[in-house]
Design a protein around this motif. Structure first.
Motif, PDB file in Angstrom:
ATOM      1  N   VAL A   1      53.320  41.911  74.496  1.00  0.00           N
ATOM      2  CA  VAL A   1      53.869  42.640  75.645  1.00  0.00           C
ATOM      3  C   VAL A   1      54.388  43.979  75.161  1.00  0.00           C
ATOM      4  CG1 VAL A   1      54.454  40.579  76.954  1.00  0.00           C
ATOM      5  CG2 VAL A   1      56.147  41.540  75.432  1.00  0.00           C
ATOM      6  N   GLY A   2      54.552  44.910  76.110  1.00  0.00           N
ATOM      7  CA  GLY A   2      55.027  46.245  75.778  1.00  0.00           C
ATOM      8  C   GLY A   2      56.502  46.269  75.434  1.00  0.00           C
ATOM      9  N   ALA A   3      56.917  47.314  74.745  1.00  0.00           N
ATOM     10  CA  ALA A   3      58.305  47.445  74.297  1.00  0.00           C
ATOM     11  C   ALA A   3      59.274  47.648  75.448  1.00  0.00           C
ATOM     12  CB  ALA A   3      58.420  48.603  73.310  1.00  0.00           C
TER      13      ALA A   3
ATOM     14  N   SER B   1      55.165  45.109  80.846  1.00  0.00           N
ATOM     15  CA  SER B   1      53.911  45.802  80.562  1.00  0.00           C
ATOM     16  C   SER B   1      53.160  44.981  79.525  1.00  0.00           C
ATOM     17  CB  SER B   1      54.162  47.219  80.043  1.00  0.00           C
ATOM     18  OG  SER B   1      54.853  47.194  78.820  1.00  0.00           O
ATOM     19  N   ALA B   2      51.859  44.918  79.699  1.00  0.00           N
ATOM     20  CA  ALA B   2      51.017  44.157  78.765  1.00  0.00           C
ATOM     21  C   ALA B   2      50.874  44.932  77.465  1.00  0.00           C
ATOM     22  CB  ALA B   2      49.650  43.913  79.385  1.00  0.00           C
TER      23      ALA B   2
ATOM     24  N   GLY C   1      45.513  46.622  74.704  1.00  0.00           N
ATOM     25  CA  GLY C   1      44.258  45.880  74.720  1.00  0.00           C
ATOM     26  C   GLY C   1      44.296  44.616  75.561  1.00  0.00           C
ATOM     27  N   LEU C   2      45.395  44.364  76.270  1.00  0.00           N
ATOM     28  CA  LEU C   2      45.516  43.169  77.109  1.00  0.00           C
ATOM     29  C   LEU C   2      45.676  43.562  78.572  1.00  0.00           C
ATOM     30  CD1 LEU C   2      48.071  40.989  75.115  1.00  0.00           C
ATOM     31  CD2 LEU C   2      45.664  40.551  75.395  1.00  0.00           C
ATOM     32  N   ASP C   3      45.122  42.727  79.450  1.00  0.00           N
ATOM     33  CA  ASP C   3      45.399  42.938  80.863  1.00  0.00           C
ATOM     34  C   ASP C   3      46.681  42.177  81.196  1.00  0.00           C
ATOM     35  OD1 ASP C   3      44.420  40.200  82.358  1.00  0.00           O
ATOM     36  OD2 ASP C   3      43.201  40.661  80.578  1.00  0.00           O
TER      37      ASP C   3
ATOM     38  N   GLU D   1      47.492  39.831  83.409  1.00  0.00           N
ATOM     39  CA  GLU D   1      47.431  38.372  83.584  1.00  0.00           C
ATOM     40  C   GLU D   1      47.337  37.643  82.243  1.00  0.00           C
ATOM     41  OE1 GLU D   1      47.941  36.457  86.295  1.00  0.00           O
ATOM     42  OE2 GLU D   1      48.508  38.399  87.123  1.00  0.00           O
ATOM     43  N   THR D   2      46.566  38.172  81.310  1.00  0.00           N
ATOM     44  CA  THR D   2      46.453  37.559  79.987  1.00  0.00           C
ATOM     45  C   THR D   2      47.792  37.618  79.260  1.00  0.00           C
ATOM     46  OG1 THR D   2      44.133  38.226  79.868  1.00  0.00           O
ATOM     47  CG2 THR D   2      45.188  37.601  77.800  1.00  0.00           C
ATOM     48  N   ALA D   3      48.489  38.738  79.373  1.00  0.00           N
ATOM     49  CA  ALA D   3      49.791  38.882  78.721  1.00  0.00           C
ATOM     50  C   ALA D   3      50.801  37.913  79.337  1.00  0.00           C
ATOM     51  CB  ALA D   3      50.284  40.314  78.838  1.00  0.00           C
ATOM     52  N   LYS D   4      50.795  37.770  80.664  1.00  0.00           N
ATOM     53  CA  LYS D   4      51.706  36.824  81.322  1.00  0.00           C
ATOM     54  C   LYS D   4      51.417  35.398  80.865  1.00  0.00           C
ATOM     55  CE  LYS D   4      52.550  39.120  85.735  1.00  0.00           C
ATOM     56  NZ  LYS D   4      52.322  39.005  87.184  1.00  0.00           N
ATOM     57  N   LYS D   5      50.150  35.032  80.777  1.00  0.00           N
ATOM     58  CA  LYS D   5      49.765  33.686  80.337  1.00  0.00           C
ATOM     59  C   LYS D   5      50.214  33.450  78.891  1.00  0.00           C
ATOM     60  CE  LYS D   5      47.130  29.891  80.585  1.00  0.00           C
ATOM     61  NZ  LYS D   5      47.927  28.710  80.539  1.00  0.00           N
ATOM     62  N   ALA D   6      50.063  34.457  78.039  1.00  0.00           N
ATOM     63  CA  ALA D   6      50.480  34.333  76.639  1.00  0.00           C
ATOM     64  C   ALA D   6      51.993  34.146  76.543  1.00  0.00           C
ATOM     65  CB  ALA D   6      50.043  35.566  75.849  1.00  0.00           C
ATOM     66  N   VAL D   7      52.753  34.879  77.350  1.00  0.00           N
ATOM     67  CA  VAL D   7      54.213  34.745  77.345  1.00  0.00           C
ATOM     68  C   VAL D   7      54.610  33.361  77.846  1.00  0.00           C
ATOM     69  CG1 VAL D   7      56.358  35.585  78.384  1.00  0.00           C
ATOM     70  CG2 VAL D   7      54.640  37.218  77.569  1.00  0.00           C
TER      71      VAL D   7
END
Length: 181
Positions: free
Chosen positions: A107-109, A149-150, A153-155, A157-163
């Motif tokens: 995720v973004g800073a 913010s993802a 290189g991530l969209d 939805e993918t970043a939310k799923k990873a979190v």
């Protein structure tokens, strides 16, 4: 000519065998060597003392000054693929886990933690080996983030799923819902 080459190869083989043969050294500190009646060699070694608390030899004890850390599993991009990455944090907290996700670029800073709650689902499952009771309750988490913010290189939805998967895995939850403010 063939005989000459064969003799050279034979000589090289003999030298290799002789060079790689065993050499005996007499270590007088930790081992005692005796010859048995049948001609075989018997070697007695002294056992090193062990620590009764952990069973390790005294020369192999862990560093008492080493910091104690919690191991976490974080979903992050490795070689252009989402992967589980093992890392450590000083103490497993919701903020420490989010900081690790930011550090590894999932995720973004700018992402900030508003709240994280765990709630009972009312369901139970069989407890694993060594557990105190025969069943354990199943928990679900709710994570509220702001300025999400993802990572690069991530969209989103993918970043939310990873979190969500990272929090569910580390806090032993059945799942984790994410709300963005």
């Amino acid at each position: 000519m063939k005989k000459f080459i064969a003799m050279i190869m034979l000589a090289a083989t003999v030298l290799a065998v002789v060079g790689c043969g065993s050499k005996t050294k007499d270590d007088k500190g930790s081992a005692k060597t005796e010859t048995a009646p049948d001609g075989s060699v018997v070697q007695e070694t002294t056992m090193e003392e062990t620590n009764p608390e952990n069973g390790l030899p005294l020369s192999k004890q862990p560093d008492p000054n080493a910091p104690v850390v919690d191991t976490v599993v974080v979903y992050a991009i490795v070689n252009d693929k989402m992967s589980q990455v093992m890392d450590s944090v000083d103490e497993l907290t919701d903020q420490a886990l989010l900081d690790k996700l930011i550090e590894l670029g999932t995720v973004g800073a700018s992402t900030k933690l508003i709240s994280f709650t765990e709630e009972e689902t009312g369901e139970t499952q069989a407890a694993g080996p060594g557990a105190d009771s025969s069943t354990v309750s199943i928990k679900k988490g709710t994570l509220v983030l702001s300025d999400f913010s993802a990572g690069e290189g991530l969209d989103e939805e993918t970043a939310k799923k990873a979190v969500a998967d990272t929090f569910a895995l580390n806090f032993e939850l059945s799942g984790c819902d994410i709300t963005i403010q």
